[in-house]
Design a protein around this motif. Structure first.
Motif: not given
Length: 267
Positions: A27-42, A188-200
Motif C-alpha cells: 500500500p502506498g508504494e510506486f512499484l515499477g515493472i521492467i523487462g524487454p518486449n515480450g517479457s509479459g509486462k502488459t 502505483v504499479v507502472a510498466a516502464l521502458h526507461d530504466l532511469n525513470h524506474a530508478a528515479m
C-alpha cells in the motif's frame, strides 16, 4: 487497500506468456515493472486490472479474488491506463476525462458540481485545461496520453495501474507526469521502458524475463550491470549516489567484426 498476484499463469495459443508469477503490491508504494518486449509486462498489468482472468492462480484485492468484487467495485478501487486505448467517438478532451467519474455515478448519485470540480482538477494536473474543448481526434498522441492519465486521476481510485504511461510524451512531460503520479497519495504499479525513470521514481522494481519475475527489490539492488546485461543484452555502468539512488549510463555496443560486415554487405 492491497493487491497481489498469487502464482498466476496466462498463455496464448498454448504458449505461456506468464508462468507462476507472484507479486505483493505494498500500500502506498510506486512499484515499477521492467523487462524487454515480450517479457509479459502488459499481460501482467491486464491481469492485475481484472481485464483478463488467470488460467491458473489468482489476483487478490483486499484478500478477496479480484473478479469477485464486480466490475464497478473494481473500477472504484483500481484505475488502469492501457498502453493503447483509443476511441472513435466524437468526444471532447473534457468528456474523455469525465469518463473517469463513471464508477461513482448511479441512479441515486447523478453528476454533480463535485464531479465537475474533480474533472477540473484532473485536467489542470495533466496540463490539459486549455484543450478541454478540443475534439479527441484532433489531439496528438501525447495529448491523448495525458488525458488518459487525467481520466485515471478523475476516477479517484486508490490503486493506479499504468502500462507504458510515458509513450508519445516529450521528455518534459514524461518527467512531469511521473512526478505528478509520484506525488499522489496512491498505490502505483507502472510498466516502464526507461530504466532511469524506474530508478528515479520507483520504490521497488520487478524485473520480468520470459514470463517470470527474475528480480524484485529497490532500484539500487535490482539495477545491477550484470542483471541488465542478462535481461536486456546491454552493457551499462550504474552510478550510485550517497542517498541510495542510482543512474544508468549506457555503453555503446562494440563494433561488429569486419568479417561479419563484409558478409552482410555481400548479401
Amino acid at each position: 487497500m492491497t493487491l497481489a498476484a498469487n502464482g498466476i499463469y496466462w498463455s496464448v495459443g498454448g504458449a505461456a506468456i506468464l508462468s507462476d508469477v507472484s507479486l505483493d503490491v505494498r500500500p502506498g508504494e510506486f512499484l515499477g515493472i521492467i523487462g524487454p518486449n515480450g517479457s509479459g509486462k502488459t499481460s501482467l498489468m491486464a491481469l492485475l486490472a481484472g481485464i483478463r482472468k488467470p488460467q491458473r492462480g489468482e489476483v487478490m484485492l483486499d484478500d478477496k479474488p479480484l473478479l469477485a468484487h464486480g466490475r464497478q467495485a473494481i473500477a472504484r478501487r483500481i484505475a488502469f491506463v492501457e498502453q493503447q486505448a483509443e476511441t472513435t467517438e466524437r468526444i471532447t478532451a473534457r468528456q474523455a476525462v469525465e469518463l473517469g467519474r463513471t464508477p461513482h455515478l448511479g441512479a441515486l448519485t447523478p453528476w454533480s458540481k463535485a464531479d465537475d470540480a474533480v474533472v477540473d482538477r484532473a485536467l489542470e494536473e495533466v496540463d490539459m485545461t486549455h484543450f478541454a474543448g478540443r475534439l479527441w481526434h484532433t489531439l496528438s498522441g501525447g495529448e491523448r496520453q495525458r488525458l488518459h492519465i487525467g481520466r485515471a486521476l478523475a476516477q479517484q481510485s486508490p490503486i493506479l495501474l499504468l502500462d507504458e504511461p510515458t509513450n508519445h510524451l516529450d521528455i518534459g512531460h514524461q518527467i512531469g507526469l511521473l512526478q505528478l503520479v509520484r506525488e499522489q497519495e496512491l498505490t502505483v504499479v507502472a510498466a516502464l521502458h526507461d530504466l532511469n525513470h524506474a530508478a528515479m521514481f520507483c520504490d521497488r522494481i520487478a524485473v520480468m524475463q520470459g514470463g517470470h519475475i527474475v528480480a524484485l527489490g529497490t532500484p539500487a539492488k535490482v539495477l545491477e550491470p550484470q542483471r541488465l546485461a542478462d535481461v536486456f543484452g546491454i552493457t551499462v555502468d550504474v552510478e550510485r549516489d550517497s542517498a541510495g539512488g542510482c543512474f544508468i549510463r549506457y555503453r555503446r555496443p562494440d563494433p561488429r567484426p569486419a568479417k561479419l560486415k563484409l558478409v552482410a554487405e555481400a548479401r
